[in-house]
Design a protein around this motif. Sequence first.
Motif, PDB file in Angstrom:
ATOM      1  N   GLN A   1      45.737  44.680  48.918  1.00 55.77           N
ATOM      2  CA  GLN A   1      45.488  43.134  49.036  1.00 55.77           C
ATOM      3  C   GLN A   1      44.759  42.848  47.672  1.00 55.77           C
ATOM      4  N   LEU A   2      44.387  43.965  46.936  1.00 47.41           N
ATOM      5  CA  LEU A   2      43.605  43.568  45.450  1.00 47.41           C
ATOM      6  C   LEU A   2      44.784  43.571  44.392  1.00 47.41           C
ATOM      7  N   VAL A   3      45.824  43.861  44.531  1.00 47.00           N
ATOM      8  CA  VAL A   3      46.994  43.796  43.459  1.00 47.00           C
ATOM      9  C   VAL A   3      46.675  42.397  42.913  1.00 47.00           C
ATOM     10  N   ARG A   4      46.754  41.452  43.682  1.00 43.30           N
ATOM     11  CA  ARG A   4      46.955  39.910  43.159  1.00 43.30           C
ATOM     12  C   ARG A   4      45.592  39.512  42.351  1.00 43.30           C
ATOM     13  N   PHE A   5      44.492  39.848  42.771  1.00 43.20           N
ATOM     14  CA  PHE A   5      43.265  39.635  42.046  1.00 43.20           C
ATOM     15  C   PHE A   5      43.342  40.486  40.796  1.00 43.20           C
ATOM     16  N   ARG A   6      43.618  41.683  40.756  1.00 46.91           N
ATOM     17  CA  ARG A   6      43.722  42.610  39.412  1.00 46.91           C
ATOM     18  C   ARG A   6      44.601  42.071  38.605  1.00 46.91           C
ATOM     19  N   ARG A   7      45.727  41.503  38.875  1.00 47.70           N
ATOM     20  CA  ARG A   7      46.757  40.690  37.896  1.00 47.70           C
ATOM     21  C   ARG A   7      46.209  39.754  37.179  1.00 47.70           C
ATOM     22  N   GLN A   8      45.005  39.166  37.442  1.00 38.66           N
ATOM     23  CA  GLN A   8      44.276  38.048  36.780  1.00 38.66           C
ATOM     24  C   GLN A   8      43.551  38.467  35.552  1.00 38.66           C
ATOM     25  N   PRO A   9      43.465  37.472  34.820  1.00 37.43           N
ATOM     26  CA  PRO A   9      42.863  37.753  33.282  1.00 37.43           C
ATOM     27  C   PRO A   9      41.285  38.103  33.622  1.00 37.43           C
ATOM     28  N   ASP A  10      40.760  37.446  34.762  1.00 39.97           N
ATOM     29  CA  ASP A  10      39.135  37.931  35.081  1.00 39.97           C
ATOM     30  C   ASP A  10      39.120  38.053  36.635  1.00 39.97           C
ATOM     31  N   PRO A  11      39.558  39.398  36.876  1.00 39.92           N
ATOM     32  CA  PRO A  11      39.508  39.613  38.553  1.00 39.92           C
ATOM     33  C   PRO A  11      38.195  39.245  39.359  1.00 39.92           C
ATOM     34  N   LEU A  12      37.253  39.457  38.689  1.00 40.09           N
ATOM     35  CA  LEU A  12      35.907  38.760  39.349  1.00 40.09           C
ATOM     36  C   LEU A  12      35.868  37.400  39.398  1.00 40.09           C
ATOM     37  N   ALA A  13      36.193  36.869  38.681  1.00 34.33           N
ATOM     38  CA  ALA A  13      36.086  35.228  38.529  1.00 34.33           C
ATOM     39  C   ALA A  13      37.196  34.907  39.689  1.00 34.33           C
ATOM     40  N   ALA A  14      38.302  35.320  39.815  1.00 32.94           N
ATOM     41  CA  ALA A  14      39.333  35.068  41.017  1.00 32.94           C
ATOM     42  C   ALA A  14      38.659  35.404  42.229  1.00 32.94           C
ATOM     43  N   VAL A  15      38.012  36.599  42.402  1.00 33.56           N
ATOM     44  CA  VAL A  15      37.547  36.792  43.895  1.00 33.56           C
ATOM     45  C   VAL A  15      36.166  36.110  44.087  1.00 33.56           C
ATOM     46  N   ALA A  16      35.637  35.797  43.145  1.00 33.61           N
ATOM     47  CA  ALA A  16      34.263  34.894  43.243  1.00 33.61           C
ATOM     48  C   ALA A  16      35.008  33.421  43.708  1.00 33.61           C
ATOM     49  N   ALA A  17      35.717  32.728  43.200  1.00 31.62           N
ATOM     50  CA  ALA A  17      36.412  31.735  43.694  1.00 31.62           C
ATOM     51  C   ALA A  17      36.889  31.660  45.146  1.00 31.62           C
ATOM     52  N   TYR A  18      37.415  32.890  45.420  1.00 31.72           N
ATOM     53  CA  TYR A  18      38.062  32.919  46.617  1.00 31.72           C
ATOM     54  C   TYR A  18      36.867  33.027  47.669  1.00 31.72           C
ATOM     55  N   LEU A  19      35.787  33.783  47.465  1.00 32.18           N
ATOM     56  CA  LEU A  19      34.586  33.849  48.189  1.00 32.18           C
ATOM     57  C   LEU A  19      33.871  32.374  48.162  1.00 32.18           C
ATOM     58  N   HIS A  20      33.618  31.707  47.505  1.00 27.14           N
ATOM     59  CA  HIS A  20      33.248  30.452  47.361  1.00 27.14           C
ATOM     60  C   HIS A  20      33.777  29.364  48.121  1.00 27.14           C
ATOM     61  N   ALA A  21      35.147  29.500  48.251  1.00 31.63           N
ATOM     62  CA  ALA A  21      36.020  28.777  49.163  1.00 31.63           C
ATOM     63  C   ALA A  21      35.865  28.971  50.654  1.00 31.63           C
ATOM     64  N   VAL A  22      35.529  30.380  50.828  1.00 31.90           N
ATOM     65  CA  VAL A  22      35.373  30.864  52.292  1.00 31.90           C
ATOM     66  C   VAL A  22      33.760  30.250  52.604  1.00 31.90           C
ATOM     67  N   ALA A  23      32.999  30.490  51.895  1.00 35.84           N
ATOM     68  CA  ALA A  23      31.466  29.898  52.112  1.00 35.84           C
ATOM     69  C   ALA A  23      31.636  28.534  52.031  1.00 35.84           C
ATOM     70  N   ASP A  24      32.296  27.653  51.635  1.00 40.46           N
ATOM     71  CA  ASP A  24      32.231  26.376  51.651  1.00 40.46           C
ATOM     72  C   ASP A  24      32.958  25.941  53.050  1.00 40.46           C
ATOM     73  N   GLU A  25      33.799  26.609  53.492  1.00 41.21           N
ATOM     74  CA  GLU A  25      34.409  26.314  54.911  1.00 41.21           C
ATOM     75  C   GLU A  25      33.252  26.605  55.976  1.00 41.21           C
ATOM     76  N   ALA A  26      32.456  27.885  55.676  1.00 45.35           N
ATOM     77  CA  ALA A  26      31.615  28.320  56.525  1.00 45.35           C
ATOM     78  C   ALA A  26      30.256  27.229  56.683  1.00 45.35           C
ATOM     79  N   ALA A  27      29.809  26.720  55.485  1.00 46.97           N
ATOM     80  CA  ALA A  27      28.937  25.743  55.399  1.00 46.97           C
ATOM     81  C   ALA A  27      29.520  24.624  56.252  1.00 46.97           C
ATOM     82  N   ALA A  28      30.799  24.133  56.060  1.00 47.09           N
ATOM     83  CA  ALA A  28      31.130  22.846  56.706  1.00 47.09           C
ATOM     84  C   ALA A  28      31.075  23.040  58.197  1.00 47.09           C
TER      85      ALA A  28
END
Length: 148
Positions: free
Chosen positions: A42-69
Amino acid sequence: MRLWSLHPSLLDRQGLTACWREGLLAQAVLAGRTRGYTQHPQLVRFRRQPDPLAAVAAYLHAVADEAAARGYRFDTTRVDVPGGERTRTAPQVPVTDGQLALEWRHLLGKLAVRSPERYAVVEQSGGPVPHPLFVVVPGGVEEWERAT
């Protein structure tokens, strides 16, 4: 570990909570803070990004946004890249329509058993919608997918 390509709004409470925990685990793996799960597909697509940590952070923030909603409070201080940085650094990660279709069927199967009331709502929603991080491209199931 399941890092859904589907929009977090489609997940039930259990799925949303698990997605958050597994996203945090993915972040720890990508940041080199754990020795487990380093080869998880499952980490392959994040590792393919120029900044994997920024990609996973964006993923997490969207999950947190839904949780807050929904009135939940996920601790976004645990995300390595702050929320204000996410729009500037987040890539658009490709996901195939075949992958979305597979995950859609997988999610509907889980919801039918675990959350019938949520299943009824999601099943009528009109089909799979991608997580905000992902942009849909034509194609089959992703090569890193291990589900059948």
